[in-house]
Motif scaffolding. Sequence first.
Motif, mmCIF file in Angstrom:
data_model
loop_
_atom_site.group_PDB
_atom_site.id
_atom_site.type_symbol
_atom_site.label_atom_id
_atom_site.label_comp_id
_atom_site.label_asym_id
_atom_site.label_seq_id
_atom_site.Cartn_x
_atom_site.Cartn_y
_atom_site.Cartn_z
ATOM 1 N N ARG A 73 51.027 56.920 26.856
ATOM 2 C CA ARG A 73 49.888 55.998 26.992
ATOM 3 C C ARG A 73 49.434 55.835 28.484
ATOM 4 O O ARG A 73 50.448 55.908 29.206
ATOM 5 C CB ARG A 73 50.366 54.544 26.375
ATOM 6 N N ARG A 79 42.313 56.586 32.490
ATOM 7 C CA ARG A 79 42.202 57.847 31.863
ATOM 8 C C ARG A 79 41.268 58.747 32.427
ATOM 9 O O ARG A 79 40.334 58.362 33.244
ATOM 10 C CB ARG A 79 41.789 57.474 30.130
ATOM 11 N N THR A 107 51.195 64.657 17.914
ATOM 12 C CA THR A 107 49.893 63.852 18.200
ATOM 13 C C THR A 107 49.312 63.499 16.724
ATOM 14 O O THR A 107 49.278 64.339 16.030
ATOM 15 C CB THR A 107 49.196 64.452 19.214
ATOM 16 N N ARG A 111 43.583 61.985 16.834
ATOM 17 C CA ARG A 111 43.433 61.670 18.447
ATOM 18 C C ARG A 111 43.185 63.158 19.175
ATOM 19 O O ARG A 111 43.891 63.735 19.593
ATOM 20 C CB ARG A 111 44.852 61.282 19.078
ATOM 21 N N ALA A 114 43.573 63.564 22.732
ATOM 22 C CA ALA A 114 45.039 63.756 22.989
ATOM 23 C C ALA A 114 45.371 65.455 22.693
ATOM 24 O O ALA A 114 45.916 66.088 23.442
ATOM 25 C CB ALA A 114 45.766 62.770 22.364
ATOM 26 N N TYR A 118 46.830 67.987 25.387
ATOM 27 C CA TYR A 118 48.228 68.750 25.374
ATOM 28 C C TYR A 118 47.766 70.187 25.498
ATOM 29 O O TYR A 118 48.674 70.837 25.790
ATOM 30 C CB TYR A 118 48.905 68.179 24.223
#
Length: 136
Positions: A73, A79, A107, A111, A114, A118
Amino acid sequence: MLADDPLGAQRERLADPLPPSYLQAFEAIERDPNNELVVAEDDAGGVVGVLQLTCTPYITHQGGWRATIEGVRVHKSCRSSGVGRQLFEWAIGRARERGCHLVQLTTDKQRPDALRFYEQLGFVASHEGMKLKLAL
């Protein structure tokens, strides 16, 4: 941060004081030498990011070790500022120090941001993951 998104809001319990289960989990992580809870702090000492790194021995890959990154998180105000990248660079370096041959994560399919993050770090969606929820 755990409850500060639509998915986390459904499964986390934000209360004051926090439910004892969170403290129990923290204590178990702290006692386990193969688990690390890592936080990123801002200049004022406030927590702006977190992840859990777990190193696990496997009988496959000639008895190699793997690192799993979970519970990632970053505070919404930070972010896209590099905090997440710094957390991952640290975690990947730590996995190397521990002799891991692989770093893995999962994940949620809900998302997409995200997933893109990655992939930018070099992670590849090489396997299909599955979960089985157990009644408590």
